[in-house]
Design a protein around this motif. Structure first.
Motif, PDB file in Angstrom:
ATOM      1  N   PHE A   1     -69.821  38.742  -2.627  1.00 27.01           N
ATOM      2  CA  PHE A   1     -71.246  38.284  -2.326  1.00 27.01           C
ATOM      3  C   PHE A   1     -72.125  39.446  -2.866  1.00 27.01           C
ATOM      4  CE2 PHE A   1     -68.446  36.131   0.584  1.00 27.01           C
ATOM      5  CZ  PHE A   1     -69.033  34.648   0.670  1.00 27.01           C
ATOM      6  N   ASP A   2     -73.328  39.015  -2.837  1.00 23.61           N
ATOM      7  CA  ASP A   2     -74.471  39.776  -3.312  1.00 23.61           C
ATOM      8  C   ASP A   2     -75.610  39.679  -2.110  1.00 23.61           C
ATOM      9  OD1 ASP A   2     -73.516  40.231  -5.887  1.00 23.61           O
ATOM     10  OD2 ASP A   2     -74.357  38.280  -6.724  1.00 23.61           O
ATOM     11  N   VAL A   3     -76.349  40.900  -2.021  1.00 25.57           N
ATOM     12  CA  VAL A   3     -77.369  40.911  -0.994  1.00 25.57           C
ATOM     13  C   VAL A   3     -78.627  40.753  -1.683  1.00 25.57           C
ATOM     14  CG1 VAL A   3     -78.463  42.339   0.569  1.00 25.57           C
ATOM     15  CG2 VAL A   3     -76.082  42.425   0.234  1.00 25.57           C
ATOM     16  N   LEU A   4     -79.263  39.688  -1.273  1.00 29.45           N
ATOM     17  CA  LEU A   4     -80.584  39.461  -2.152  1.00 29.45           C
ATOM     18  C   LEU A   4     -81.727  39.452  -0.908  1.00 29.45           C
ATOM     19  CD1 LEU A   4     -79.877  36.002  -3.942  1.00 29.45           C
ATOM     20  CD2 LEU A   4     -79.879  38.371  -4.849  1.00 29.45           C
ATOM     21  N   GLY A   9     -86.037  38.441   5.207  1.00 31.46           N
ATOM     22  CA  GLY A   9     -84.949  39.446   5.343  1.00 31.46           C
ATOM     23  C   GLY A   9     -83.936  39.095   4.319  1.00 31.46           C
ATOM     24  N   LYS A  10     -82.899  40.116   4.389  1.00 34.12           N
ATOM     25  CA  LYS A  10     -81.930  40.289   3.502  1.00 34.12           C
ATOM     26  C   LYS A  10     -80.932  38.954   3.771  1.00 34.12           C
ATOM     27  CE  LYS A  10     -81.980  45.042   2.455  1.00 34.12           C
ATOM     28  NZ  LYS A  10     -81.203  46.337   2.787  1.00 34.12           N
ATOM     29  N   ARG A  11     -80.226  38.423   2.911  1.00 31.93           N
ATOM     30  CA  ARG A  11     -79.141  37.343   2.984  1.00 31.93           C
ATOM     31  C   ARG A  11     -78.140  37.681   2.035  1.00 31.93           C
ATOM     32  NH1 ARG A  11     -80.395  32.493  -0.443  1.00 31.93           N
ATOM     33  NH2 ARG A  11     -82.450  33.204  -1.534  1.00 31.93           N
ATOM     34  N   LEU A  12     -76.748  36.985   2.309  1.00 34.69           N
ATOM     35  CA  LEU A  12     -75.602  37.169   1.362  1.00 34.69           C
ATOM     36  C   LEU A  12     -75.622  35.741   0.624  1.00 34.69           C
ATOM     37  CD1 LEU A  12     -72.773  38.395   3.634  1.00 34.69           C
ATOM     38  CD2 LEU A  12     -73.981  39.592   1.989  1.00 34.69           C
ATOM     39  N   VAL A  13     -75.532  35.924  -0.616  1.00 35.74           N
ATOM     40  CA  VAL A  13     -75.383  34.841  -1.575  1.00 35.74           C
ATOM     41  C   VAL A  13     -74.149  34.883  -2.264  1.00 35.74           C
ATOM     42  CG1 VAL A  13     -76.452  33.785  -3.564  1.00 35.74           C
ATOM     43  CG2 VAL A  13     -77.813  34.853  -1.706  1.00 35.74           C
ATOM     44  N   ARG A  14     -73.280  33.985  -2.557  1.00 36.71           N
ATOM     45  CA  ARG A  14     -71.784  33.963  -3.036  1.00 36.71           C
ATOM     46  C   ARG A  14     -72.170  34.158  -4.407  1.00 36.71           C
ATOM     47  NH1 ARG A  14     -67.865  28.938  -2.912  1.00 36.71           N
ATOM     48  NH2 ARG A  14     -68.872  28.263  -4.959  1.00 36.71           N
ATOM     49  N   ASN A  15     -71.314  35.073  -4.938  1.00 35.31           N
ATOM     50  CA  ASN A  15     -71.249  35.277  -6.460  1.00 35.31           C
ATOM     51  C   ASN A  15     -69.917  34.721  -6.679  1.00 35.31           C
ATOM     52  OD1 ASN A  15     -69.809  36.814  -8.794  1.00 35.31           O
ATOM     53  ND2 ASN A  15     -71.555  38.272  -8.307  1.00 35.31           N
ATOM     54  N   ASP A  16     -70.205  33.488  -7.863  1.00 35.87           N
ATOM     55  CA  ASP A  16     -68.987  32.673  -7.900  1.00 35.87           C
ATOM     56  C   ASP A  16     -67.970  33.403  -8.682  1.00 35.87           C
ATOM     57  OD1 ASP A  16     -70.070  30.700  -6.901  1.00 35.87           O
ATOM     58  OD2 ASP A  16     -71.162  29.962  -8.862  1.00 35.87           O
ATOM     59  N   ALA A  17     -68.168  34.488  -9.620  1.00 37.13           N
ATOM     60  CA  ALA A  17     -67.020  35.292 -10.135  1.00 37.13           C
ATOM     61  C   ALA A  17     -66.088  36.016  -9.248  1.00 37.13           C
ATOM     62  CB  ALA A  17     -67.632  36.177 -11.490  1.00 37.13           C
ATOM     63  N   GLU A  18     -66.950  36.533  -8.374  1.00 37.81           N
ATOM     64  CA  GLU A  18     -66.253  37.183  -7.182  1.00 37.81           C
ATOM     65  C   GLU A  18     -65.468  36.392  -6.166  1.00 37.81           C
ATOM     66  OE1 GLU A  18     -69.084  39.844  -5.321  1.00 37.81           O
ATOM     67  OE2 GLU A  18     -69.533  41.051  -7.159  1.00 37.81           O
ATOM     68  N   HIS A  19     -66.102  35.358  -5.998  1.00 40.69           N
ATOM     69  CA  HIS A  19     -65.487  34.394  -5.146  1.00 40.69           C
ATOM     70  C   HIS A  19     -64.118  33.953  -5.581  1.00 40.69           C
ATOM     71  CE1 HIS A  19     -65.122  30.907  -2.452  1.00 40.69           C
ATOM     72  NE2 HIS A  19     -64.946  30.254  -3.296  1.00 40.69           N
ATOM     73  N   ALA A  20     -63.942  33.847  -6.952  1.00 38.18           N
ATOM     74  CA  ALA A  20     -62.780  33.349  -7.637  1.00 38.18           C
ATOM     75  C   ALA A  20     -61.476  34.398  -7.697  1.00 38.18           C
ATOM     76  CB  ALA A  20     -63.156  32.935  -9.077  1.00 38.18           C
ATOM     77  N   VAL A  21     -62.126  35.783  -7.800  1.00 34.59           N
ATOM     78  CA  VAL A  21     -61.159  36.746  -7.559  1.00 34.59           C
ATOM     79  C   VAL A  21     -60.767  36.860  -6.135  1.00 34.59           C
ATOM     80  CG1 VAL A  21     -60.975  39.308  -7.820  1.00 34.59           C
ATOM     81  CG2 VAL A  21     -62.174  38.004  -9.332  1.00 34.59           C
ATOM     82  N   ALA A  22     -61.611  36.623  -5.209  1.00 34.29           N
ATOM     83  CA  ALA A  22     -61.271  36.593  -3.681  1.00 34.29           C
ATOM     84  C   ALA A  22     -60.292  35.644  -3.500  1.00 34.29           C
ATOM     85  CB  ALA A  22     -62.444  36.574  -2.911  1.00 34.29           C
ATOM     86  N   VAL A  72     -62.988  32.285   2.456  1.00 34.58           N
ATOM     87  CA  VAL A  72     -62.944  31.861   1.021  1.00 34.58           C
ATOM     88  C   VAL A  72     -61.620  31.311   0.490  1.00 34.58           C
ATOM     89  CG1 VAL A  72     -65.065  33.214   0.411  1.00 34.58           C
ATOM     90  CG2 VAL A  72     -62.804  33.727  -0.227  1.00 34.58           C
ATOM     91  N   GLY A  73     -60.653  31.994   1.033  1.00 34.85           N
ATOM     92  CA  GLY A  73     -59.160  31.790   0.810  1.00 34.85           C
ATOM     93  C   GLY A  73     -58.865  30.025   0.944  1.00 34.85           C
ATOM     94  N   ALA A  74     -59.333  29.375   1.817  1.00 35.86           N
ATOM     95  CA  ALA A  74     -59.184  27.949   2.234  1.00 35.86           C
ATOM     96  C   ALA A  74     -59.950  27.214   1.402  1.00 35.86           C
ATOM     97  CB  ALA A  74     -59.254  27.908   3.875  1.00 35.86           C
TER      98      ALA A  74
END
Length: 75
Positions: A1-4, A9-22, A72-74
């Motif tokens: 996830f990336d913090v934007l 305020g700040k929010r988490l946004v899914r990073n697709d490349a990191e999501h695939a690794v996770a 994310v595993g599911a």
């Protein structure tokens, strides 16, 4: 996830490349692979951590233990 930074305020946004690794890490762990075997496999393929470092078993274990990433595993 990336913090934007958002206007509200700040929010988490899914990073697709990191999501695939996770997803891969969690799936391989659920299949019974050790943290060390998963780390070695990622490193052999040139997959690095978010900071560009090689994977270590402790980092793999942290991905598996993360309550946010466990979902994310599911997916």
């Amino acid at each position: 996830f990336d913090v934007l930074e958002a206007s509200d305020g700040k929010r988490l946004v899914r990073n697709d490349a990191e999501h695939a690794v996770a997803q891969e890490i969690i799936g391989r762990r659920r299949a019974g692979e050790s943290f060390g075997a998963i780390a070695r496999g990622l490193n052999e393929r040139g997959v690095t951590t978010k900071t560009g470092a090689e994977w270590k078993p402790i980092q793999v274990s942290r991905v598996c233990a993360s309550k946010v990433l466990a979902e994310v595993g599911a997916a």
